[in-house]
Scaffold this active site. Structure first.
Site, short mmCIF file in Angstrom:
data_model
loop_
_atom_site.label_atom_id
_atom_site.label_comp_id
_atom_site.label_asym_id
_atom_site.label_seq_id
_atom_site.Cartn_x
_atom_site.Cartn_y
_atom_site.Cartn_z
N ARG A 260 1.04 -1.05 0.05
CA ARG A 260 -0.02 0.03 0.03
C ARG A 260 0.83 1.15 0.02
O ARG A 260 1.99 1.18 0.77
CB ARG A 260 -0.96 0.08 1.03
CG ARG A 260 -0.26 -0.05 2.51
CD ARG A 260 -1.30 0.32 3.53
NE ARG A 260 -0.70 -0.34 4.92
CZ ARG A 260 0.26 0.36 5.65
NH1 ARG A 260 0.77 1.53 5.19
NH2 ARG A 260 0.62 -0.25 6.89
N HIS A 264 -1.76 3.31 6.58
CA HIS A 264 -2.74 2.00 6.88
C HIS A 264 -4.03 2.71 6.73
O HIS A 264 -4.91 1.98 6.25
CB HIS A 264 -2.33 1.30 8.39
CG HIS A 264 -3.44 0.60 8.70
ND1 HIS A 264 -3.53 -0.85 8.21
CD2 HIS A 264 -4.52 0.45 9.31
CE1 HIS A 264 -4.60 -1.49 8.83
NE2 HIS A 264 -5.23 -0.61 9.59
N TYR A 274 7.70 3.46 10.16
CA TYR A 274 8.17 2.03 10.14
C TYR A 274 8.57 1.81 8.62
O TYR A 274 8.80 0.64 8.60
CB TYR A 274 7.17 1.37 10.65
CG TYR A 274 5.85 1.71 9.93
CD1 TYR A 274 5.28 0.89 8.71
CD2 TYR A 274 4.72 2.30 10.49
CE1 TYR A 274 4.19 1.13 8.23
CE2 TYR A 274 3.73 2.62 9.92
CZ TYR A 274 3.22 1.99 8.71
OH TYR A 274 1.95 2.01 8.11
C1 TPP Z 1 -9.22 -9.09 15.84
C2 TPP Z 1 -8.59 -7.93 15.67
N1 TPP Z 1 -7.51 -7.58 16.31
C3 TPP Z 1 -6.94 -6.30 16.20
C4 TPP Z 1 -7.39 -5.30 15.21
C5 TPP Z 1 -6.77 -4.12 14.93
N2 TPP Z 1 -6.28 -3.77 13.73
C6 TPP Z 1 -7.09 -3.13 12.66
S1 TPP Z 1 -6.07 -3.01 11.31
C7 TPP Z 1 -5.00 -4.42 11.96
C8 TPP Z 1 -3.84 -4.78 11.18
C9 TPP Z 1 -4.23 -5.76 9.95
O1 TPP Z 1 -3.18 -5.98 9.31
P1 TPP Z 1 -3.21 -6.86 8.00
O2 TPP Z 1 -4.18 -8.11 8.18
O3 TPP Z 1 -1.86 -7.01 7.27
O4 TPP Z 1 -4.36 -6.15 6.98
P2 TPP Z 1 -3.92 -4.92 6.08
O5 TPP Z 1 -4.65 -3.48 6.78
O6 TPP Z 1 -2.54 -4.57 5.99
O7 TPP Z 1 -4.69 -4.87 4.55
C10 TPP Z 1 -5.12 -4.50 13.33
C11 TPP Z 1 -4.09 -5.28 14.18
C12 TPP Z 1 -8.76 -5.76 14.82
N3 TPP Z 1 -9.51 -4.97 14.15
N4 TPP Z 1 -9.20 -6.72 14.94
#
Ligand code: TPP
Length: 361
Positions: A260, A264, A274
C-alpha cells in the site's frame, strides 16, 4: 512457480508473474484468456480506483467521510481478483476492500455511508453478493467457509472469496477457516493481500514462516503465490482457484505480494515511522497501473486520451455518489437495532422502545 497444489507448493517461493515491470509478457503459457475489451476494462477499473482513492482521502480530510483505508498500490489485487469472478460468487471483504465491492455491484454511495457508520452502508441491493466490510481481523475467513458450505449443500456452482492482509494470517480464524474448508472440500478462495505490514508491524515480525502460501499445506488445500502488482497474474490465479472451487476441487489460498503506497488508514498512521523511503520508491516502481499501461500501450489498446477520460469519469462519479450519500436520510439508532437480529431479544426491544421515544420528540 505456477498456480500449484499445496503439496507442489513446498520449496517454491518464486511468485507467479506474467508481465515484467516493463510490460513485456514473460510467461505466455499462463496468460489468462481475455478479449481486448476486457483488457481495457481492467485498466479502466484500476485507473478509476486510483482516482476514487485520492478523492476518498481528500473527502476524509474534509470531514465528509469517516473511516478510510487507502488502496493505492493494491489496485491489481483488488480489480484483478474481482474481474475473475462471476457476479454469482460471494465476496467477503475487509475494511480496505471497497473496490471489489463496488466492482461487484455495490453502489459507491453505500460504501461512503458505510465509512460514516450509517446503517444503509451495510444493506446492499438484492442480488449483489457482498457482505459488508469486516473490521474484526480474519473473521471474514470463517464466515466465507459458512457461505461456501451453503453453496455446497445447495449444489450451487459458486465460490466465496474472502480478502485479508498478512496480519490476519496470525489469527486463529484464518487457520480454523482453512482447516474447515479442507475437511469439507469447500469452494472458497482465501485471498491474501500481503502488503508487508499489519499497520506498522512488518512481515518478518508477523511470522517465521517463509511465506503465507505455504500455510495452506497443513490444511491440505491448494495454494498459489503470485506477484500482486501484476494484474494478469492476479486474474489467472483467481480464475484457476475459481474453476477448482466450482468443479469440486476445494479451496485455494492465494498469496499476492503487494504494497500500500499510503498509510494503513486515515486515522493517524504515519508510515514514515516504520518504512524507509528507499523501500517505498522501490515498490512505487512496481506500480500495477504503470506496468499494465505499458503492456496495453504496446498492443495499441490504451492512450493518454483513454486515461484522461477515465479520470474525468471517476471524479464525476465520486462527486455524484458523495452527494447521494449526503442526501440519504440521517440514521436513527432504532434502525441500527432493527438490523441486528431477525427477532430482537427482549433487552434490545426495551432499548429500541427507549430510542423510539427519544427520536419521536
Ligand atoms: C481481531 C482484531 N485485532 C486487532 C484489530 C486492530 N487492527 C486493525 S487493522 C490491523 C492490522 C491488520 O493488518 P493486515 O491483516 O496485514 O491487513 P492490512 O490492513 O495490511 O490490509 C489491526 C491489528 C482488529 N481490527 N481486529
Amino acid at each position: 512457480m505456477t498456480v500449484s497444489t499445496a503439496v507442489e507448493h513446498i520449496g517454491h517461493n518464486e511468485p507467479l508473474q506474467i508481465l515484467a515491470q516493463d510490460g513485456t509478457v514473460i510467461n505466455p503459457e499462463m496468460m489468462p484468456k481475455l478479449s481486448d475489451e476486457e483488457l481495457r476494462e481492467i485498466m479502466r477499473r484500476m485507473v478509476f480506483t486510483r482516482v476514487w482513492d485520492q478523492r476518498a482521502i481528500s473527502l476524509q480530510r474534509q470531514g465528509r467521510l469517516g473511516f478510510v483505508a487507502p488502496v493505492s498500490g493494491q489496485e491489481a489485487t483488488m480489480v484483478g481478483s474481482e474481474f475473475a469472478l462471476s457476479k454469482e460468487d460471494f465476496i467477503l471483504p475487509s475494511y480496505r476492500d471497497l473496490p471489489q465491492m463496488v466492482w461487484h455491484g455495490v453502489p459507491m454511495y453505500q460504501v461512503f455511508l458505510w465509512s460514516r457508520g450509517h446503517v444503509e452502508g451495510g444493506r446492499y441491493p438484492e442480488g449483489v453478493n457482498v457482505l459488508m466490510p469486516q473490521i474484526i481481523i480474519a473473521a471474514q475467513c470463517t464466515q466465507a467457509t459458512g457461505v461456501a458450505m451453503g453453496f455446497k449443500l445447495r449444489g450451487e456452482k459458486k465460490v466465496a472469496i474472502n480478502y485479508f492482509g498478512d496480519g490476519a494470517t496470525s489469527q486463529g480464524d484464518f487457520y480454523e477457516a482453512m482447516n474447515y474448508a479442507g475437511v469439507y472440500n469447500l469452494p472458497v478462495i482465501f485471498f491474501n493481500q500481503n502488503n508487508g505490514y499489519a499497520i506498522s508491524l512488518p512481515f518478518a515480525k508477523q511470522t517465521k514462516s517463509e511465506n503465507i502460501a505455504v500455510k495452506s499445506v497443513a490444511a491440505g488445500i491448494s495454494s498459489a503465490r503470485i506477484d500482486g502488482m501484476d494484474v494478469l497474474a492476479v486474474v489467472k490465479a483467481t480464475q484457476v482457484a475459481r474453476e477448482r472451487g466450482i468443479n469440486g476441487g476445494g479451496a485455494t489460498l492465494i498469496e499476492a505480494l503487494t504494497y500500500r503506497f499510503g498509510p494503513h488508514s486515515m486515522s493517524g498512521d504515519d508510515p514514515t515511522r516504520y518504512r524507509t523511503g528507499e523501500e517505498q520508491s522501490e515498490w512505487e516502481q512496481k506500480d500495477p497501473l504503470i506496468r499494465f499501461r505499458k503492456f496495453l500501450e504496446t498492443k495499441g489498446l490504451w492512450s493518454e486520451q483513454d486515461e484522461e477520460a477515465v479520470i474525468e469519469e471517476a471524479k464525476a462519479h465520486v462527486a455524484e455518489q458523495i452527494k447521494k450519500a449526503d442526501e440519504t436520510a440521517k440514521m436513527k439508532v432504532s434502525e441500527l437495532i432493527d438490523v441486528m437480529f431477525e427477532t430482537l431479544p427482549p433487552h434490545l426491544e426495551e432499548q429500541k422502545a427507549e430510542y423510539l421515544a427519544k427520536e419521536s420528540k
